[in-house]
Design a protein around this motif. Structure first.
Motif, mmCIF file in Angstrom:
data_model
loop_
_atom_site.group_PDB
_atom_site.id
_atom_site.type_symbol
_atom_site.label_atom_id
_atom_site.label_comp_id
_atom_site.label_asym_id
_atom_site.label_seq_id
_atom_site.Cartn_x
_atom_site.Cartn_y
_atom_site.Cartn_z
ATOM 1 N N PRO A 226 0.823 -1.202 0.000
ATOM 2 C CA PRO A 226 0.000 0.000 0.000
ATOM 3 C C PRO A 226 0.864 1.262 0.000
ATOM 4 N N PRO A 227 0.307 2.387 -0.486
ATOM 5 C CA PRO A 227 1.084 3.637 -0.564
ATOM 6 C C PRO A 227 1.680 4.081 0.777
ATOM 7 N N LYS A 228 0.949 3.876 1.869
ATOM 8 C CA LYS A 228 1.456 4.281 3.185
ATOM 9 C C LYS A 228 2.727 3.515 3.536
ATOM 10 N N ALA A 229 2.770 2.228 3.200
ATOM 11 C CA ALA A 229 3.955 1.428 3.478
ATOM 12 C C ALA A 229 5.127 1.867 2.607
ATOM 13 N N ILE A 230 4.851 2.158 1.331
ATOM 14 C CA ILE A 230 5.904 2.618 0.420
ATOM 15 C C ILE A 230 6.458 3.963 0.873
ATOM 16 N N GLY A 231 5.555 4.900 1.216
ATOM 17 C CA GLY A 231 5.997 6.212 1.671
ATOM 18 C C GLY A 231 6.832 6.137 2.937
ATOM 19 N N SER A 232 6.405 5.295 3.869
ATOM 20 C CA SER A 232 7.160 5.126 5.116
ATOM 21 C C SER A 232 8.522 4.500 4.849
ATOM 22 N N MET A 233 8.556 3.529 3.924
ATOM 23 C CA MET A 233 9.830 2.901 3.591
ATOM 24 C C MET A 233 10.787 3.921 2.977
ATOM 25 N N LEU A 234 10.290 4.774 2.095
ATOM 26 C CA LEU A 234 11.145 5.780 1.469
ATOM 27 C C LEU A 234 11.668 6.771 2.505
ATOM 28 N N TYR A 235 10.829 7.144 3.471
ATOM 29 C CA TYR A 235 11.299 8.016 4.549
ATOM 30 C C TYR A 235 12.427 7.335 5.320
ATOM 31 N N LEU A 236 12.247 6.061 5.639
ATOM 32 C CA LEU A 236 13.268 5.321 6.386
ATOM 33 C C LEU A 236 14.537 5.141 5.558
ATOM 34 N N VAL A 237 14.392 4.957 4.250
ATOM 35 C CA VAL A 237 15.562 4.832 3.383
ATOM 36 C C VAL A 237 16.392 6.103 3.423
ATOM 37 N N ILE A 238 15.730 7.254 3.238
ATOM 38 C CA ILE A 238 16.457 8.527 3.133
ATOM 39 C C ILE A 238 16.934 9.011 4.490
ATOM 40 N N PHE A 239 16.004 9.134 5.445
ATOM 41 C CA PHE A 239 16.327 9.781 6.708
ATOM 42 C C PHE A 239 16.835 8.807 7.772
ATOM 43 N N GLY A 240 16.285 7.589 7.776
ATOM 44 C CA GLY A 240 16.725 6.630 8.777
ATOM 45 C C GLY A 240 18.001 5.909 8.390
ATOM 46 N N SER A 241 18.115 5.524 7.102
ATOM 47 C CA SER A 241 19.247 4.713 6.668
ATOM 48 C C SER A 241 20.379 5.549 6.083
ATOM 49 N N ILE A 242 20.112 6.286 5.006
ATOM 50 C CA ILE A 242 21.192 6.991 4.322
ATOM 51 C C ILE A 242 21.792 8.078 5.210
ATOM 52 N N ILE A 243 20.957 8.930 5.792
ATOM 53 C CA ILE A 243 21.476 10.021 6.622
ATOM 54 C C ILE A 243 21.764 9.542 8.040
ATOM 55 N N GLY A 244 20.763 8.940 8.680
ATOM 56 C CA GLY A 244 20.906 8.552 10.079
ATOM 57 C C GLY A 244 21.954 7.472 10.302
ATOM 58 N N PHE A 245 21.906 6.394 9.519
ATOM 59 C CA PHE A 245 22.857 5.294 9.718
ATOM 60 C C PHE A 245 24.272 5.711 9.350
ATOM 61 N N SER A 246 24.400 6.532 8.293
ATOM 62 C CA SER A 246 25.731 7.008 7.924
ATOM 63 C C SER A 246 26.315 7.869 9.042
ATOM 64 N N ALA A 247 25.473 8.711 9.653
ATOM 65 C CA ALA A 247 25.945 9.526 10.777
ATOM 66 C C ALA A 247 26.347 8.639 11.946
ATOM 67 N N TYR A 248 25.561 7.605 12.220
ATOM 68 C CA TYR A 248 25.880 6.705 13.322
ATOM 69 C C TYR A 248 27.175 5.938 13.046
ATOM 70 N N SER A 249 27.353 5.475 11.810
ATOM 71 C CA SER A 249 28.569 4.742 11.471
ATOM 72 C C SER A 249 29.797 5.614 11.665
ATOM 73 N N TRP A 250 29.681 6.889 11.287
ATOM 74 C CA TRP A 250 30.801 7.812 11.490
ATOM 75 C C TRP A 250 31.063 7.996 12.982
ATOM 76 N N LEU A 251 29.997 8.152 13.757
ATOM 77 C CA LEU A 251 30.150 8.330 15.196
ATOM 78 C C LEU A 251 30.761 7.093 15.850
ATOM 79 N N ALA A 252 30.385 5.912 15.376
ATOM 80 C CA ALA A 252 30.926 4.686 15.961
ATOM 81 C C ALA A 252 32.437 4.592 15.778
ATOM 82 N N ARG A 253 32.954 5.246 14.727
ATOM 83 C CA ARG A 253 34.395 5.234 14.495
ATOM 84 C C ARG A 253 35.111 6.399 15.166
ATOM 85 N N ASN A 254 34.375 7.449 15.526
ATOM 86 C CA ASN A 254 35.034 8.676 15.965
ATOM 87 C C ASN A 254 34.614 9.205 17.327
ATOM 88 N N ALA A 255 33.521 8.702 17.900
ATOM 89 C CA ALA A 255 33.031 9.222 19.173
ATOM 90 C C ALA A 255 33.180 8.170 20.269
#
Length: 314
Positions: A226-255
């Motif tokens: 359904p569209p709601k599931a697709i929209g939520s997945m895209l939000y998680l892809v962009i903000f949760g995974s690409i931005i958020g996870f990349s920031a966390y991975s950097w922090l795990a190496r540097n903080a």
């Protein structure tokens, strides 16, 4: 930017450090709600796998197209280990656990992550005892997270058995996440975007294999989501995974682990606020007090980290 167990990373830029922390604080606090929306009418492991496969493909392609060298076999192996621990096991457990307990309860249980991070780093990985101030902040943060949600709500969502299953899955996921986080600076990993892309691709495809075995799906089930599931997945892809996870991975190496662990106290605050705005959840006076206590714990852990750094310079 990476460190092995025998190398010390230079101190990161303060603006970069806090920008990455704020991204993890805010964006990951919102993921609980969107995971719930994504899996309301779709199998959870399947949707989680699609999220990471899409995000991993984007990150890996971006890294290679911008000139990042290919990862070596050793780097692929290290990134794959981290991907399985952080994404297949930890996020897989969280995504399934949210089917049994409310998103706010899942965020509350995330407050146990600093216990695992600081304890494992003390006992095994770093042999490093946290400062007394940081331990006080940890305790205060746990108290605050506990009061974010009334205990009686744990018994209002499907009974004790469902609560036990959901809570156990989330706690197991937090333990796996702590191990992956502490292993990250001790393994030879490729550069940031390439490393995150490999972790997501491996973690996502392993999740997809598990999903195909235990859920009523095919590789093409996304086409009928359904569209709601697709929209939520895209939000998680962009903000949760690409931005958020990349920031966390950097922090795990540097903080430091104790500073990194503070996000687990802030995420429930964000999750509760979003739940009250978009999912009809009440944000009571008790929850507000709990949020303030949790944030006070963040301050103490940060001060404990800074005081330890100052002593190390003397």
């Amino acid at each position: 930017m990476q460190a092995t167990s025998t190398q010390l990373s230079p101190s990161p830029n303060r603006v970069t450090l806090w920008s990455a922390l704020l991204a993890v604080y805010i964006l990951w606090g919102s993921t609980y709600l969107f995971i719930h929306f994504m899996t309301e009418r779709m199998p959870p492991l399947y949707m989680a796998s699609m999220r990471y496969i899409v995000a991993g493909t984007i990150l890996y392609s971006y890294a290679r197209l911008t000139g990042t060298p290919r990862a070596t076999r050793a780097e692929w192996r290290s990134a794959s280990i981290i991907g399985v621990l952080l994404l297949t096991i930890s996020n897989g457990c969280l995504t399934v656990g949210i089917q049994y307990i409310p998103t706010g309860v899942a965020a509350l249980l995330g407050g146990m992550l600093p216990v695992f991070l600081l304890s494992l780093n003390w006992i095994s990985f770093g042999r490093q005892r946290p400062t007394n101030l940081a331990l006080m902040g940890l305790l205060l943060g746990l108290i605050g997270v506990f009061f974010l949600i009334k205990p009686d709500r744990l018994q209002s969502m499907g009974g004790a058995q469902a609560n036990l299953i959901g809570s156990s899955l989330v706690v197991a996921g937090n333990f796996s996440w702590a191990i992956g986080t502490l292993l990250t600076p001790r393994l030879t990993l490729p550069s940031g975007a390439l490393s995150s892309g490999i972790q997501m691709l491996v973690g996502g495809f392993v999740l997809l294999g598990i999903s195909l075995l235990v859920e009523p799906v095919t590789p093409w089930s996304l086409l009928v989501a359904p569209p709601k599931a697709i929209g939520s997945m895209l939000y998680l892809v962009i903000f949760g995974s690409i931005i958020g996870f990349s920031a966390y991975s950097w922090l795990a190496r540097n903080a430091p682990p104790q500073l990194l662990s503070t996000y687990a106290f802030v995420n429930p605050v964000v999750a509760m606020l979003l739940g009250s705005l978009f999912a009809g959840e009440l944000f009571s006076t008790q929850s507000l007090i709990g949020a303030l206590i949790a944030l006070a714990g963040v301050v103490l852990i940060t001060l404990g980290r800074n005081s330890k750094s100052e002593r190390a310079k003397e």
